[in-house]
Design a protein around this motif. Structure first.
Motif, PDB file in Angstrom:
ATOM      1  N   HIS A 147      24.104   8.448  37.073  1.00 55.77           N
ATOM      2  CA  HIS A 147      25.322   8.333  36.277  1.00 55.77           C
ATOM      3  C   HIS A 147      25.456   6.916  35.698  1.00 55.77           C
ATOM      4  CE1 HIS A 147      29.439   8.993  34.992  1.00 55.77           C
ATOM      5  NE2 HIS A 147      29.830   7.926  35.690  1.00 55.77           N
ATOM      6  N   LEU A 148      25.103   5.909  36.496  1.00 56.85           N
ATOM      7  CA  LEU A 148      25.154   4.536  35.993  1.00 56.85           C
ATOM      8  C   LEU A 148      24.176   4.346  34.831  1.00 56.85           C
ATOM      9  CD1 LEU A 148      25.297   2.479  39.332  1.00 56.85           C
ATOM     10  CD2 LEU A 148      27.186   3.005  37.785  1.00 56.85           C
ATOM     11  N   LYS A 149      23.008   4.932  34.964  1.00 55.12           N
ATOM     12  CA  LYS A 149      21.996   4.780  33.917  1.00 55.12           C
ATOM     13  C   LYS A 149      22.482   5.357  32.602  1.00 55.12           C
ATOM     14  CE  LYS A 149      17.079   5.530  33.022  1.00 55.12           C
ATOM     15  NZ  LYS A 149      15.816   6.127  33.537  1.00 55.12           N
ATOM     16  N   LYS A 150      23.202   6.481  32.669  1.00 51.37           N
ATOM     17  CA  LYS A 150      23.738   7.089  31.447  1.00 51.37           C
ATOM     18  C   LYS A 150      24.722   6.156  30.751  1.00 51.37           C
ATOM     19  CE  LYS A 150      23.300  11.946  32.852  1.00 51.37           C
ATOM     20  NZ  LYS A 150      24.057  13.182  33.191  1.00 51.37           N
ATOM     21  N   GLN A 151      25.355   5.279  31.532  1.00 51.21           N
ATOM     22  CA  GLN A 151      26.306   4.331  30.958  1.00 51.21           C
ATOM     23  C   GLN A 151      25.646   3.004  30.583  1.00 51.21           C
ATOM     24  OE1 GLN A 151      28.995   4.728  34.483  1.00 51.21           O
ATOM     25  NE2 GLN A 151      30.590   5.103  32.938  1.00 51.21           N
ATOM     26  N   ASN A 152      24.302   3.004  30.634  1.00 51.58           N
ATOM     27  CA  ASN A 152      23.525   1.806  30.306  1.00 51.58           C
ATOM     28  C   ASN A 152      23.762   0.683  31.309  1.00 51.58           C
ATOM     29  OD1 ASN A 152      21.580   0.569  28.727  1.00 51.58           O
ATOM     30  ND2 ASN A 152      23.100  -0.486  27.452  1.00 51.58           N
ATOM     31  N   LEU A 153      23.958   1.079  32.572  1.00 46.73           N
ATOM     32  CA  LEU A 153      24.156   0.118  33.654  1.00 46.73           C
ATOM     33  C   LEU A 153      22.977   0.188  34.612  1.00 46.73           C
ATOM     34  CD1 LEU A 153      27.891   0.962  34.477  1.00 46.73           C
ATOM     35  CD2 LEU A 153      27.059  -0.818  32.922  1.00 46.73           C
ATOM     36  N   THR A 154      22.613  -0.943  35.191  1.00 45.41           N
ATOM     37  CA  THR A 154      21.583  -0.948  36.219  1.00 45.41           C
ATOM     38  C   THR A 154      22.247  -1.199  37.578  1.00 45.41           C
ATOM     39  OG1 THR A 154      19.420  -1.809  36.855  1.00 45.41           O
ATOM     40  CG2 THR A 154      21.032  -3.404  35.995  1.00 45.41           C
ATOM     41  N   PHE A 155      21.474  -1.412  38.624  1.00 47.48           N
ATOM     42  CA  PHE A 155      22.056  -1.405  39.966  1.00 47.48           C
ATOM     43  C   PHE A 155      21.315  -2.324  40.913  1.00 47.48           C
ATOM     44  CE2 PHE A 155      18.585   1.575  40.014  1.00 47.48           C
ATOM     45  CZ  PHE A 155      17.985   1.369  41.246  1.00 47.48           C
ATOM     46  N   THR A 156      21.976  -2.609  42.021  1.00 46.95           N
ATOM     47  CA  THR A 156      21.341  -3.143  43.217  1.00 46.95           C
ATOM     48  C   THR A 156      21.913  -2.364  44.388  1.00 46.95           C
ATOM     49  OG1 THR A 156      20.848  -5.127  44.536  1.00 46.95           O
ATOM     50  CG2 THR A 156      23.043  -5.000  43.560  1.00 46.95           C
ATOM     51  N   LEU A 157      21.058  -1.955  45.322  1.00 43.49           N
ATOM     52  CA  LEU A 157      21.489  -1.143  46.458  1.00 43.49           C
ATOM     53  C   LEU A 157      21.614  -1.998  47.716  1.00 43.49           C
ATOM     54  CD1 LEU A 157      19.659   2.312  46.388  1.00 43.49           C
ATOM     55  CD2 LEU A 157      22.071   1.832  46.023  1.00 43.49           C
ATOM     56  N   ASP A 158      22.726  -1.809  48.408  1.00 41.73           N
ATOM     57  CA  ASP A 158      22.997  -2.521  49.654  1.00 41.73           C
ATOM     58  C   ASP A 158      23.174  -1.506  50.771  1.00 41.73           C
ATOM     59  OD1 ASP A 158      23.992  -4.335  51.642  1.00 41.73           O
ATOM     60  OD2 ASP A 158      26.027  -3.791  51.063  1.00 41.73           O
ATOM     61  N   LEU A 159      22.309  -1.587  51.789  1.00 42.64           N
ATOM     62  CA  LEU A 159      22.416  -0.676  52.931  1.00 42.64           C
ATOM     63  C   LEU A 159      23.533  -1.134  53.856  1.00 42.64           C
ATOM     64  CD1 LEU A 159      18.790   0.185  54.108  1.00 42.64           C
ATOM     65  CD2 LEU A 159      20.573   1.781  53.451  1.00 42.64           C
ATOM     66  N   LEU A 160      24.499  -0.269  54.097  1.00 44.12           N
ATOM     67  CA  LEU A 160      25.586  -0.590  55.009  1.00 44.12           C
ATOM     68  C   LEU A 160      25.084  -0.589  56.454  1.00 44.12           C
ATOM     69  CD1 LEU A 160      28.332   1.597  53.330  1.00 44.12           C
ATOM     70  CD2 LEU A 160      28.155  -0.890  53.263  1.00 44.12           C
ATOM     71  N   GLY A 161      25.791  -1.334  57.296  1.00 44.25           N
ATOM     72  CA  GLY A 161      25.414  -1.376  58.703  1.00 44.25           C
ATOM     73  C   GLY A 161      24.595  -2.599  59.038  1.00 44.25           C
TER      74      GLY A 161
END
Length: 997
Positions: A147-161
Motif C-alpha cells: 500500500h505504501l508503494k502505491k503511494q510512492n512511499l518507501t519504508f524501513t522495518l523495525d522489529l518490535l520486542g
C-alpha cells in the motif's frame, strides 16, 4: 561515492526562512482534513476513532486509559479484562465520555455485559494498534508495504520486542532480523543501477532499523570493551547478510545512557575494511539531547575520515519523559532540552548542518512537524542537493497525508514501520499515543486549531535551555546523586581510583582511641573476596582492657559533648558529608576491593552514606527547635537530650553506609560514640574514621574500635556505662545483644536502648497482570545484586500459577546471562560472597535445596575467590527451609500460588517482615498489598533493594528488627530522651495573655 572535502559549518545568515514559510503553508493546506479530526470523531461511531479524542480532552482519563492499554496484553480472559476496565475507569475514578460510560455499564466482570465490554475494548485497542503497527505477521506487513508503494512511499522495518533481558532473546532478535531480510529480499529485489549513478550510490529498495541494545542483554556503558566486543560480533553478522541480500540497515538511537557507547560501537565497526565502503548504512541523532549538535559535528568529521557517506537520520526523540524522570530521581542534569521549542530549534540547526554537508553524509529528516520538513526542503532546494542525499521520514500511521504531500514534491519519503506482536508492541503503541495526545505535539496543536502563524513560527531556544544544564531542584531533601557512568570521565575516574587504592593495599590500620591511634599486638588481615591472596590491609585488634579505655574516654567526654551546641554537631556532619563527596571515587574503590561489591552498587552506597550525614544534620536542626504548647500563665517545652554513650556495631555488607548512618546519628544527637565494625570490612571503617576525625569530632567523642565481636564486642554490650546499642547484622547475634542488653549490671543506673536490624526472608509476588519484562529484571537485580548479600535482597519469588512457567523460563535465562566475576571487572554483575565461611554456609543451603525443590539453574562460579554462582530452585514448598531461613547469598526459591490472596499468605508466613515486592498492574491487588503485605518496606513494580534516605526510610519488624526506620524522620529520636519542662509564669496572678481573645 567517495566523500569530497571536509565538513562545513552552517551558513551564517541563510535566507531559508521565507521559503520555509511558503513551503510549510503549502504542505499544511494539502494535509488539512475537510472537517478537522475532532469534528470527524464526533460524527463516527467506532470507538477506536474516538479514544485519542477522549484522551486529548481529559488528561486524567488519558493517564488511566493508557495504563489500562499497557496491561491489556497480560490479561488472560474476558473476566480479567472487564475487572481491570472497572479498576482503571470505573468507580468514578475519572469522568468518562458517554461511549465509555455505556461500555462500563455492567455490575459483574464475569457477566455477559462484562464479557461484551471486554471484547469491545480489546477489539478497539487492537484496531487502534493496527494504525501504528504495520502488521503482526510478515504477510500483513507486506500488504502494508504494498500500500505504501502505491503511494510512492518507501519504508524501513523495525522489529518490535527489542527489550531483551536474556542472551537467548538477544540471539533470537538477531535471527529474526536475518530471516526478515531474507523475506524482504524475495519481495523487494534491488533494481538495476541507473546510468547516472555509480554502483556505490545504489539505493536498496528495502531497509531495516535495529537497536544495538537488543544485540546484548548485558549492554552496559560501564563495560564498554566487553559490550563493544559482544555487540560488534552480532552487528557484523547482520551487515554481512544485509550486504549479500541488498538490504539497507539503519541503527536507531535509544536512551541517553546508551548514546556514547552506541556511537562508539558503530564508528568502530564501520571503519573496518569490510564495511568502510558501505554506503547503505545509517545511524540516528536525537535533537532533544543537549549535546546532539556537537555529536553531529563529530559524526560529520568521522564520516569525512571514513571516506564513504552514510545516512544520518535526524529525529526529535521518543524518550523525553523517561530522560527527565531519571535525571530528577538521580539528581543529574537532564540530558534533554526542557522545552519542546528548544528541541525544534535544535532540530532546525542540525538539519541545516546536515544538509549543508550533503557531500559528506546523506540526510534523513524524520518529523511530523510541517515546519520542520518545510525547513529541510527549503535548504535542499536552495542548495540543489541531489535527491540521493536526502530523504524525508514519518512514522507509520502518523501524518499520512503529510507523507503523500512530501512525496508529491519529488522527495523520497520513507515510512518507519514497526512490525511484530501486540504484546512487545504495546510499549511502542503507548509512546505513539502519548505523542499524538501531548499538548506540545505539532499534531495536537493542529487539532486544537492553533493559528497558522503560531504553528509555523520559527522556533528559538528557551532561555533555560541556552544555559548550562543543572539538576532540577526538588522541594524535598536533595539526595546525593550517584555517579553517571554513562559519562566517559566518570568511568576514567573510577578506574584511576581503583589503581590508586591498589597501590595503598597491605597497610596496617589501628583503632582510634581517645584522639590517637592505638597499636596492638594482635594483627589480622582483611582480604579481597574476589581474590583472597590480595591483602587489603592489616588491622590491630583491641583486647577488653583497651576497649575499657575507650569507654572511659567516652565517659570523660560525655559532659562536654552533650552540652556542645547542636549547631556545632550539625556542622561536623555537613563537613563529613562534604569530605565523603570529595573522596567518592576512592571510597567506592575501597568498597569494591574489600567487600567485593561491584562498582555501580558501591557508588550507590557512598551516596547513601553522604545522605545520612546531611539528612541527619537537617533532622537534628529540626528537632533542636523543640516543641511548645503554651497557655496563658504557663509555658510547656518539649526537648530532646542525648542518652550518653552509644555503641555502634556495623556489618560488612554495607560497610560505609550503615556504619556512617548509625554513627553520625549517635554523634549528632550528642552521644559519645564507639564504632565497632565487622572485621572483614574494617579498612573501610578506617576510612570513615579519617573523615569523621577531619570533620571535627573531638577525642573521646568518636572512637573506632577494631575487635572480635564474640569477645570484646560482647563485653561492650554488657558494659554498665553503655547507654545505647545500634546493631545491624544476623538474627542470632541481634537476639543475643537484645537479651544481654536487657540485663542490669552492677553500677548501671539505666536501661539500655537497643536498635537492631536483623535481616529478612524477602518475597516478591508476581501477579498474573505483571509486566514480565519489568518483573524478571526486578527479581534478577533484587536477588543477585551484590550476590544476594543484602538484608533487603529477594530470596523468594511467589508467582501466580497462570504466569509461573513463562516467568520461570525467562528468569532462568535472564540469570544465566549474568556475568559472574571479580567485583572490579567492568562486566561483572554478580561478584563474590564475603568469605569462605559464608561460601560454605550457602553451599550447604544449596544442597538442602536440591532435596526440597527442583534445581532450575546453578551457574558455575569462577575457580578463584569466594564465589557462589546464582542459583534458582523451582517447585519449592512455602514451608521448605530454603523458603523460610535467611541464606544471605545468591539463592532464590520460586513458589507457585493459585490466587493472589494465597500469594500474600505465603509472603507473610515467615519470621521476618523487612522488605517485599509486588509486580502487578491490577489496582485492586496493589491496594490490597499495601494494607496486608507485612513488611517494613513494600516496593511495587520495581526492585526491592536500594532504599534511598528520606525517600524510603528503611527497617522492618517481627524478627527483622526493633527500632525505627533508618533515614526516616523519627530515627534520631531513638538516640535521645525527651524531656518536658512546664513553667508557671504567673507572678501574683499576672501573666501576659497576648494572642488570646
Amino acid at each position: 561515492m567517495v566523500v569530497q572535502g571536509t565538513p562545513t559549518t552552517p551558513t551564517a545568515a541563510p535566507a531559508y526562512e521565507t521559503t520555509t514559510q511558503t513551503i510549510a503553508k503549502e504542505l499544511l493546506a494539502k494535509t488539512q482534513e475537510r472537517q478537522g479530526w475532532l469534528g470527524q470523531i464526533r460524527d463516527r461511531i467506532q470507538l477506536h476513532d474516538q479514544l485519542l479524542g477522549f484522551a486529548m480532552a481529559n488528561p486524567g482519563l488519558r493517564v488511566q486509559l493508557f495504563r489500562l492499554i499497557d496491561c491489556l496484553p497480560a490479561l488472560s480472559d474476558k473476566t480479567e479484562i472487564a475487572r481491570h476496565m472497572d479498576d482503571y475507569l470505573g468507580q468514578d475514578i475519572v469522568e468518562l465520555p458517554a461511549p465509555l460510560k455505556a461500555l462500563l455499564n455492567f455490575t459483574q466482570p464475569d457477566s455477559v455485559p462484562g464479557h461484551l465490554a471486554a471484547t469491545t475494548f480489546s477489539t478497539t485497542v487492537a484496531t487502534l494498534a493496527k494504525k501504528y503497527i504495520a502488521g503482526e505477521t510478515i504477510d500483513q506487513v507486506f500488504k502494508s508495504l504494498k500500500h505504501l508503494k502505491k503511494q510512492n512511499l518507501t519504508f524501513t522495518l523495525d522489529l518490535l520486542g527489542e527489550a531483551v533481558i536474556t542472551e537467548t532473546e538477544a540471539e533470537d532478535y538477531l535471527n529474526r532480523y536475518l530471516l526478515l531480510m531474507e523475506q524482504l529480499a524475495t519481495r523487494f529485489p534491488t533494481q538495476p543501477v541507473s546510468p547516472e549513478r555509480s554502483r556505490r550510490e545504489r539505493l536498496p529498495n528495502a531497509q531495516v532499523s535495529v537497536k544495538l541494545t537488543a544485540f546484548y542483554s548485558q549492554f552496559d556503558p560501564l563495560d564498554p570493551i566487553g559490550t563493544l566486543t559482544k555487540v560488534s560480533e552480532r552487528v557484523r553478522k547482520l551487515l554481512r547478510k544485509a550486504g549479500e541480500l541488498g538490504i539497507a540497515v539503519h541503527f536507531d538511537m535509544e536512551q541517553y545512557v546508551y548514546k556514547d557507547l552506541t556511537l562508539a560501537i558503530l564508528k568502530d565497526v564501520l571503519m573496518e575494511d569490510e564495511f568502510r565502503q558501505r554506503s547503505d548504512i545509517g545511524m540516528t541523532q536525537q535533537a532533544y539531547l543537549r549535546d546532539s549538535y556537537q555529536d553531529l559535528k563529530e559524526i560529520l568529521q568521522w564520516v569525512a575520515e571514513r571516506g564513504t557517506p552514510l545516512t544520518v537520520r535526524l529525529v526529535k526523540g521518543a524518550y523525553w519523559d523517561q530522560e527527565m524522570i531519571k535525571a530528577i530521581q538521580h539528581g543529574w542534569a537532564p540530558p534533554v532540552y526542557r522545552h519542546k521549542v528548544s528541541t525544534d530549534a535544535n532540530f532546525e540547526r542540525m538539519t541545516q548542518l546536515l544538509l549543508e554537508n550533503h557531500q559528506v553524509v546523506y540526510a534523513a529528516i524524520g518529523s511530523h512537524n510541517v515546519r520542520s520538513q518545510a525547513h529541510a526542503i527549503a535548504i535542499a532546494d536552495a542548495l540543489q542537493i541531489p535527491k540521493r542525499c536526502i530523504e524525508l521520514q514519518v512514522l507509520y500511521g502518523m501524518a499520512d497525508k503529510l507523507a503523500v504531500a512530501l512525496a508529491k514534491r519529488d522527495y523520497r519519503v520513507r515510512v518507519y514501520c514497526p512490525y511484530g506482536k501486540l504484546i512487545p508492541g504495546m510499549a511502542y503503541l503507548i509512546r505513539r499515543l502519548l505523542e499524538n495526545t501531548a499538548n506540545t505535539s505539532f499534531l495536537r496543536q493542529r487539532l486544537d486549531a492553533t493559528p497558522t502563524e503560531d504553528l509555523l513560527a520559527k522556533p528559538t531556544f528557551a532561555e533555560v535551555d541556552v544555559q548550562p544544564a543543572d539538576p532540577i531542584p526538588v522541594e524535598q531533601f536533595a539526595n546525593a546523586p550517584d555517579t553517571d557512568y554513562a559519562q566517559r570521565l566518570a568511568r576514567q575516574t573510577a578506574q584511576q581510583a581503583l589503581t590508586q587504592v591498589r597501590n595503598q593495599l597491605g597497610q596496617t590500620h589501628w583503632s582510634w582511641v581517645n584522639g590517637q591511634y592505638l597499636p596492638t599486638e594482635t594483627l589480622v588481615p582483611s582480604v579481597n573476596p574476589s581474590n583472597p591472596v590480595e591483602i587489603v590491609g592489616q588491622i590491630g585488634l583491641l583486647d577488653t582492657n583497651q576497649a575499657d579505655m575507650a569507654v572511659a574516654a567516652a565517659k570523660a567526654a560525655v559532659a562536654s559533648w552533650r552540652h556542645t551546641p547542636a549547631s556545632e554537631r550539625i556542622a561536623c556532619l555537613h563537613r563529613a558529608g562534604e569530605l565523603m563527596a570529595a573522596r567518592r571515587a576512592e571510597l567506592v574503590a575501597w568498597i569494591v576491593l574489600e567487600v567485593g561489591k561491584p562498582l555501580r552498587e558501591a557508588d550507590a552506597e557512598v551516596s547513601e552514606a553522604i545522605d545520612f550525614c546531611h539528612y541527619y544534620a537537617d533532622e537534628m536542626e529540626r528537632l533542636e527547635q523543640g516543641k511548645a504548647a503554651d497557655l496563658p500563665g504557663e509555658t510547656n517545652r518539649y526537648r530532646y537530650f542525648p542518652r550518653g554513650i552509644a555503641l555502634v556495631i556495623s556489618p560488612w555488607n554495607f560497610p560505609l553506609a550503615i556504619a556512617t548512618g548509625m554513627t553520625v546519628a549517635a554523634l549528632v544527637t550528642g552521644n559519645c560514640t564507639l564504632l565497632k565494625p565487622a572485621e572483614n570490612s574494617a579498612i573501610i571503617a578506617a576510612k570513615l574514621a579519617e573523615i569523621l576525625i577531619a570533620a571535627g569530632f573531638p577525642p573521646g567523642v568518636f572512637q573506632l574500635l577494631f575487635a572480635k565481636g564474640s569477645t570484646v564486642g560482647a563485653h561492650l554490650v554488657q558494659h554498665p556505662d553503655i547507654h545505647l546499642i545500634a546493631f545491624t547484622g544476623s538474627r542470632e547475634v541481634g537476639c543475643r545483644i537484645y537479651a544481654d542488653a536487657a540485663q542490669l549490671r552492677p553500677g548501671q543506673h539505666h536501661l539500655k536502648r537497643v536498635i537492631a536490624e536483623m535481616g529478612g526472608k524477602n518475597a516478591i509476588i508476581v501477579d498474573s497482570s505483571a509486566d514480565l519484562d519489568q518483573a524478571v529484571q526486578g527479581v534478577v537485580q533484587s536477588a543477585f545484586g551484590y550476590s544476594g548479600q543484602k538484608c533487603s535482597a529477594c530470596s523468594r519469588v511467589i508467582v501466580l500459577e497462570t504466569t509461573y512457567e513463562t516467568f520461570v523460563q525467562r528468569l532462568v535465562e535472564a540469570t544465566r546471562s549474568l556475568n559472574v566475576g571479580a567485583a572490579d571487572y567492568p562486566d561483572t554483575k554478580v561478584g563474590p560472597v564475603i568469605d569462605a565461611v559464608s561460601q560454605q554456609r550457602i553451599q550447604k543451603f544449596i544442597e538442602i535445596g536440591r532435596k526440597e525443590g527442583s534445581l532450575a539453574l546453578s551457574i558455575e562460579p569462577p575457580d578463584f575467590g569466594y564465589f557462589i554462582g546464582p542459583t534458582i530452585f523451582i517447585n519449592v514448598s512455602p514451608d521448605a527451609q530454603i523458603a523460610q531461613q535467611e541464606i544471605f547469598g545468591p539463592v532464590v526459591a520460586v513458589i507457585s500460588a493459585k490466587t493472589f490472596e494465597e500469594g500474600l499468605t505465603i509472603a507473610n508466613n515467615t519470621d521476618y517482615a523487612l522488605t517485599g515486592g509486588l509486580y502487578s498492574r491490577t489496582p485492586a491487588h496493589i491496594e490490597q498489598a499495601q494494607t496486608t503485605f507485612d513488611v517494613g518496606n513494600l516496593y511495587i513494580n520495581r526492585g526491592i533493594t536500594g532504599a534511598i534516605v528520606a525517600r524510603q526510610p528503611f527497617g522492618g519488624f517481627k524478627l527483622s528488627g526493633v527500632g525505627s526506620k533508618a533515614g526516616g524522620a523519627d530515627y534520631l529520636l531513638q538516640f535521645m530522651e525527651p524531656r518536658v519542662v512546664t513553667e508557671n509564669v504567673q507572678r501574683q496572678g499576672f501573666a501576659p495573655i497576648d494572642g488570646f481573645d
